[in-house]
Design a protein around this motif. Structure first.
Motif, PDB file in Angstrom:
ATOM      1  N   GLU A  77       0.823  -1.218   0.000  1.00  0.00           N
ATOM      2  CA  GLU A  77       0.000   0.000   0.000  1.00  0.00           C
ATOM      3  C   GLU A  77       0.854   1.264   0.000  1.00  0.00           C
ATOM      4  OE1 GLU A  77      -0.512  -2.567   2.028  1.00  0.00           O
ATOM      5  OE2 GLU A  77      -2.594  -3.204   1.858  1.00  0.00           O
ATOM      6  N   GLY A  78       2.125   1.115   0.397  1.00  0.00           N
ATOM      7  CA  GLY A  78       2.993   2.281   0.524  1.00  0.00           C
ATOM      8  C   GLY A  78       3.754   2.622  -0.746  1.00  0.00           C
ATOM      9  N   LEU A  79       3.558   1.843  -1.792  1.00  0.00           N
ATOM     10  CA  LEU A  79       4.362   2.068  -2.995  1.00  0.00           C
ATOM     11  C   LEU A  79       3.815   3.157  -3.917  1.00  0.00           C
ATOM     12  CD1 LEU A  79       5.790  -1.354  -4.228  1.00  0.00           C
ATOM     13  CD2 LEU A  79       6.593   0.194  -2.468  1.00  0.00           C
ATOM     14  N   SER A  80       2.492   3.220  -4.036  1.00  0.00           N
ATOM     15  CA  SER A  80       1.936   4.216  -4.960  1.00  0.00           C
ATOM     16  C   SER A  80       1.986   5.611  -4.333  1.00  0.00           C
ATOM     17  CB  SER A  80       0.500   3.854  -5.325  1.00  0.00           C
ATOM     18  OG  SER A  80      -0.272   3.746  -4.149  1.00  0.00           O
ATOM     19  N   LYS A  81       1.928   6.620  -5.178  1.00  0.00           N
ATOM     20  CA  LYS A  81       1.956   8.004  -4.694  1.00  0.00           C
ATOM     21  C   LYS A  81       0.588   8.355  -4.106  1.00  0.00           C
ATOM     22  CE  LYS A  81       5.780   9.765  -7.280  1.00  0.00           C
ATOM     23  NZ  LYS A  81       5.870   9.444  -8.709  1.00  0.00           N
ATOM     24  N   PRO A  82       0.518   9.389  -3.259  1.00  0.00           N
ATOM     25  CA  PRO A  82      -0.771   9.772  -2.655  1.00  0.00           C
ATOM     26  C   PRO A  82      -1.857  10.043  -3.706  1.00  0.00           C
ATOM     27  CG  PRO A  82       1.021  10.945  -1.599  1.00  0.00           C
ATOM     28  CD  PRO A  82       1.634  10.217  -2.751  1.00  0.00           C
ATOM     29  N   ASP A  83      -1.452  10.531  -4.894  1.00  0.00           N
ATOM     30  CA  ASP A  83      -2.453  10.800  -5.940  1.00  0.00           C
ATOM     31  C   ASP A  83      -2.887   9.520  -6.672  1.00  0.00           C
ATOM     32  OD1 ASP A  83      -0.305  10.127  -7.502  1.00  0.00           O
ATOM     33  OD2 ASP A  83      -0.135  12.056  -8.534  1.00  0.00           O
ATOM     34  N   GLY A  84      -2.387   8.385  -6.213  1.00  0.00           N
ATOM     35  CA  GLY A  84      -2.821   7.119  -6.799  1.00  0.00           C
ATOM     36  C   GLY A  84      -1.928   6.627  -7.922  1.00  0.00           C
ATOM     37  N   GLN A  85      -0.929   7.435  -8.269  1.00  0.00           N
ATOM     38  CA  GLN A  85      -0.027   6.993  -9.339  1.00  0.00           C
ATOM     39  C   GLN A  85       0.805   5.792  -8.865  1.00  0.00           C
ATOM     40  OE1 GLN A  85       2.709   9.988 -10.813  1.00  0.00           O
ATOM     41  NE2 GLN A  85       3.519   8.491 -12.246  1.00  0.00           N
ATOM     42  N   LEU A  86       0.807   4.746  -9.688  1.00  0.00           N
ATOM     43  CA  LEU A  86       1.476   3.512  -9.276  1.00  0.00           C
ATOM     44  C   LEU A  86       2.995   3.621  -9.350  1.00  0.00           C
ATOM     45  CD1 LEU A  86      -0.776   0.781 -10.975  1.00  0.00           C
ATOM     46  CD2 LEU A  86      -0.854   1.600  -8.606  1.00  0.00           C
ATOM     47  N   HIS A  87       3.641   2.774  -8.546  1.00  0.00           N
ATOM     48  CA  HIS A  87       5.100   2.659  -8.565  1.00  0.00           C
ATOM     49  C   HIS A  87       5.522   2.036  -9.895  1.00  0.00           C
ATOM     50  CE1 HIS A  87       9.040   0.907  -7.442  1.00  0.00           C
ATOM     51  NE2 HIS A  87       9.101   1.892  -6.571  1.00  0.00           N
ATOM     52  N   PHE A  88       6.731   2.332 -10.339  1.00  0.00           N
ATOM     53  CA  PHE A  88       7.142   1.819 -11.660  1.00  0.00           C
ATOM     54  C   PHE A  88       7.157   0.289 -11.737  1.00  0.00           C
ATOM     55  CE2 PHE A  88      11.241   2.535  -9.501  1.00  0.00           C
ATOM     56  CZ  PHE A  88      11.963   1.405  -9.809  1.00  0.00           C
ATOM     57  N   ILE A  89       7.386  -0.373 -10.604  1.00  0.00           N
ATOM     58  CA  ILE A  89       7.363  -1.848 -10.627  1.00  0.00           C
ATOM     59  C   ILE A  89       5.918  -2.338 -10.805  1.00  0.00           C
ATOM     60  CG2 ILE A  89       7.904  -3.974  -9.363  1.00  0.00           C
ATOM     61  CD1 ILE A  89      10.079  -2.350  -7.848  1.00  0.00           C
ATOM     62  N   GLN A  90       4.999  -1.660 -10.146  1.00  0.00           N
ATOM     63  CA  GLN A  90       3.580  -2.032 -10.297  1.00  0.00           C
ATOM     64  C   GLN A  90       3.128  -1.857 -11.747  1.00  0.00           C
ATOM     65  OE1 GLN A  90       2.340   0.707  -7.079  1.00  0.00           O
ATOM     66  NE2 GLN A  90       1.386  -1.057  -6.065  1.00  0.00           N
ATOM     67  N   LYS A  91       3.516  -0.714 -12.334  1.00  0.00           N
ATOM     68  CA  LYS A  91       3.144  -0.453 -13.735  1.00  0.00           C
ATOM     69  C   LYS A  91       3.693  -1.541 -14.641  1.00  0.00           C
ATOM     70  CE  LYS A  91       3.193   4.567 -13.465  1.00  0.00           C
ATOM     71  NZ  LYS A  91       4.068   5.717 -13.704  1.00  0.00           N
ATOM     72  N   SER A  92       4.940  -1.913 -14.367  1.00  0.00           N
ATOM     73  CA  SER A  92       5.583  -2.914 -15.192  1.00  0.00           C
ATOM     74  C   SER A  92       4.868  -4.262 -15.114  1.00  0.00           C
ATOM     75  CB  SER A  92       7.047  -3.048 -14.754  1.00  0.00           C
ATOM     76  OG  SER A  92       7.759  -3.805 -15.681  1.00  0.00           O
ATOM     77  N   PHE A  93       4.424  -4.638 -13.926  1.00  0.00           N
ATOM     78  CA  PHE A  93       3.687  -5.900 -13.760  1.00  0.00           C
ATOM     79  C   PHE A  93       2.407  -5.888 -14.602  1.00  0.00           C
ATOM     80  CE2 PHE A  93       5.007  -9.025 -10.395  1.00  0.00           C
ATOM     81  CZ  PHE A  93       6.283  -8.534 -10.207  1.00  0.00           C
ATOM     82  N   ILE A  94       1.747  -4.734 -14.611  1.00  0.00           N
ATOM     83  CA  ILE A  94       0.500  -4.631 -15.381  1.00  0.00           C
ATOM     84  C   ILE A  94       0.801  -4.708 -16.876  1.00  0.00           C
ATOM     85  CG2 ILE A  94      -1.430  -3.090 -15.988  1.00  0.00           C
ATOM     86  CD1 ILE A  94      -1.158  -1.975 -13.057  1.00  0.00           C
ATOM     87  N   GLU A  95       1.782  -3.918 -17.300  1.00  0.00           N
ATOM     88  CA  GLU A  95       2.055  -3.843 -18.733  1.00  0.00           C
ATOM     89  C   GLU A  95       2.641  -5.128 -19.306  1.00  0.00           C
ATOM     90  OE1 GLU A  95       4.177  -0.150 -19.390  1.00  0.00           O
ATOM     91  OE2 GLU A  95       2.658   0.811 -18.136  1.00  0.00           O
ATOM     92  N   GLU A  96       3.417  -5.843 -18.495  1.00  0.00           N
ATOM     93  CA  GLU A  96       4.000  -7.105 -18.979  1.00  0.00           C
ATOM     94  C   GLU A  96       3.019  -8.266 -18.831  1.00  0.00           C
ATOM     95  OE1 GLU A  96       6.906  -7.819 -20.418  1.00  0.00           O
ATOM     96  OE2 GLU A  96       8.032  -5.963 -20.167  1.00  0.00           O
ATOM     97  N   GLY A  97       1.895  -8.045 -18.184  1.00  0.00           N
ATOM     98  CA  GLY A  97       0.956  -9.151 -17.951  1.00  0.00           C
ATOM     99  C   GLY A  97       1.521 -10.172 -16.985  1.00  0.00           C
ATOM    100  N   ALA A  98       2.195  -9.688 -15.937  1.00  0.00           N
ATOM    101  CA  ALA A  98       2.860 -10.592 -14.992  1.00  0.00           C
ATOM    102  C   ALA A  98       1.938 -11.045 -13.860  1.00  0.00           C
ATOM    103  CB  ALA A  98       4.106  -9.902 -14.420  1.00  0.00           C
ATOM    104  N   VAL A  99       0.663 -10.744 -13.979  1.00  0.00           N
ATOM    105  CA  VAL A  99      -0.299 -11.090 -12.933  1.00  0.00           C
ATOM    106  C   VAL A  99      -1.327 -12.061 -13.486  1.00  0.00           C
ATOM    107  CG1 VAL A  99      -2.029 -10.181 -11.340  1.00  0.00           C
ATOM    108  CG2 VAL A  99      -0.044  -8.777 -11.956  1.00  0.00           C
ATOM    109  N   GLN A 100      -1.514 -13.187 -12.795  1.00  0.00           N
ATOM    110  CA  GLN A 100      -2.644 -14.035 -13.184  1.00  0.00           C
ATOM    111  C   GLN A 100      -3.673 -14.022 -12.056  1.00  0.00           C
ATOM    112  OE1 GLN A 100      -1.839 -17.776 -15.191  1.00  0.00           O
ATOM    113  NE2 GLN A 100      -0.165 -16.853 -16.347  1.00  0.00           N
TER     114      GLN A 100
END
Lengths: 156, 314
Positions: A77-100
């Protein structure tokens, strides 16, 4: 008998009364209601509960809550910015499809976060070592490793 | 999880007096074994006394060998250059133990005191002739690590005593050591069999070691041995998981110690090691397979030790 602890959680100071037998995981999920950190096995085998304590990835399920006193804890919960912008690792997981199914994802991301705190440009071996304690039963790890590897690029 | 109280002493004396004054107390270091045991209801202490915040348990002293505090976590030990260079068997084990998350909290003292037959740091400390330093009511005493392990989960210390550090002697530079952990999967697995060895050559052989074709791969090393009669001054072989405790295969050691290292003596040592092992059939592996693997791993660790000794001299 409850005891008092004071520590930093995701950048904010927390003062709390805790039972000595609680684990950090129990405290996060049941007292702070931070449900992003998952309980998989509860025995330090699966890494779903990985959080970062003083820059080190640890299993929250085996971390005595009283040992947290005076330390800095970061959860998913502490990784994203207060405005809701995701951390670069989170973005990468989404964009690479690393989540099932997603259950291992917060732990995986916290392990990757600790790795990036330690090393600016981790190679594939570093990445595999960093997530060796994180089990994923869906993906076969390929996309996860790719996501962590390409995360740096997304930061720039 | 069953309730317990948790105490955080700042000194050894305070820890000991807490232990004495509390009923059903137990020490806890990293907690990766203790808390798992409590969760699995294998033990149920009323009080846990944490050793994590006692500074004297985190010392590193680098004169006449190496002294390492019992409460140093594996990840910190990995950063000690001397371990990587002079105590390679221990370095091998540190990289293979658990996961990053475990290595970030688990301590070497905990790994040894938990005394699992599969404890990764046990075999390396056995071949490195470690001394266990123990603090208790009667002061401080030292026990050779070979006398410290008694059986699965039992060690030669009173419940109230605290292991404070491990002392490793300094070895001549014509020494090499190695540890190999045999597992079914690369990460996060307990060993099915493990082996460590240390070979210290004779000082006179240094130039010979230097001549040795160190460019040859470790797999070819055994074929080259007949051309280079290297005298083994000291040999140590330790095996994990194939007995109730990690142990030194002393008959196998004597096949090498005081002899020339060649294909013959190497084969004898490996066969003796397999004879000395008492493997069982378990979920992680069958006895016959483990015994065969003892031969293989003993040979590999010895050859890797030889290779490292050569590298140290070249």
């Amino acid at each position: 008998m409850k005891k008092e602890i004071k520590f930093h959680l995701n950048g904010e100071e927390v003062v709390a009364e805790v039972e000595p037998h609680w684990t950090l995981l129990y405290f996060l999920r049941n007292v702070m209601k931070l449900k992003g950190t998952k309980e998989g096995c509860g025995y330090g085998e699966c890494g779903a509960c990985t959080v970062v304590v003083d820059k080190r990835a640890v299993n929250a399920c085996l971390y005595p809550i009283l040992e947290v006193d005076g330390k800095k804890v970061i959860t998913i919960e502490g990784l994203s910015k207060p405005d809701g912008q995701l951390h670069f690792i989170q973005k990468s997981f989404i964009e690479e499809g690393a989540v099932q199914c997603g259950f291992c994802t917060p732990g995986m991301i916290m392990s990757a976060y600790a790795l990036y705190e330690e090393k600016e440009n981790p190679d594939e071996e570093d990445i595999k070592e960093a997530i060796e304690g994180n089990l994923c039963r869906c993906t076969g790890y390929i996309k996860i490793v790719q996501a962590i590897k390409s995360a740096k690029r997304r930061q720039q | 999880m069953k309730k317990f109280d948790y105490h955080i002493p700042k000194s050894l004396e305070e820890a000991l007096s807490l232990f004495k004054s509390l009923e059903n107390a137990k020490y806890i270091a990293g907690g990766t074994d203790v808390l798992v045991n409590i969760k699995r209801k294998k033990e149920s202490p009323s009080h846990l006394i944490s050793l994590r915040n006692i500074d004297s348990l985190k010392v590193v002293e680098k004169k006449d060998g190496l002294k390492i505090g019992s409460c140093l976590i594996h990840q910190e030990l990995l950063k000690i250059e001397e371990i990587r260079t002079y105590y390679s068997a221990l370095y091998d084990a540190l990289t293979k133990l658990g996961s990053k998350q475990i290595r970030n909290v688990a301590t070497i003292g905990g790994n040894i005191c938990n005394a699992a037959p599969s404890a990764d740091t046990a075999c390396p400390l056995l071949v490195l002739d470690a001394q266990v330093v123990i603090f208790g009511e009667k002061g401080t005493r030292m026990v050779p690590i070979d006398d410290f392990f008694e059986g699965p989960g039992t060690v030669a210390k009173e419940e109230s005593e605290i292991v404070t550090s491990f002392e490793l002697p300094s070895f001549p530079k014509y020494t090499g050591s190695a540890y190999i952990k045999h597992t079914r999967r690369e990460a996060m697995d307990l060993a099915m069999v493990s082996a460590a060895s240390r070979i210290t050559f004779a000082a006179e052989d240094q130039s010979l070691l230097r001549d040795f074709l160190s460019s040859k791969g470790v797999e070819e090393l055994d074929k080259e041995l007949k051309n280079y009669p290297l005298f083994v001054k000291e040999a140590r072989i330790a095996l994990g998981v194939v007995a109730p405790r990690p142990f030194r295969a002393k008959k196998a050691e004597s096949c090498l110690e005081g002899k020339f290292l060649n294909e013959e003596t190497l084969r004898e040592a490996c066969e003796k090691a397999a004879e000395e092992a008492q493997p069982r059939d378990t979920i992680r592996g069958e006895a016959w397979y483990r015994r065969e693997m003892v031969k293989v791993l003993t040979k590999r660790t010895i050859l890797l030790s030889v290779k490292r000794a050569i590298e140290m001299c070249s």
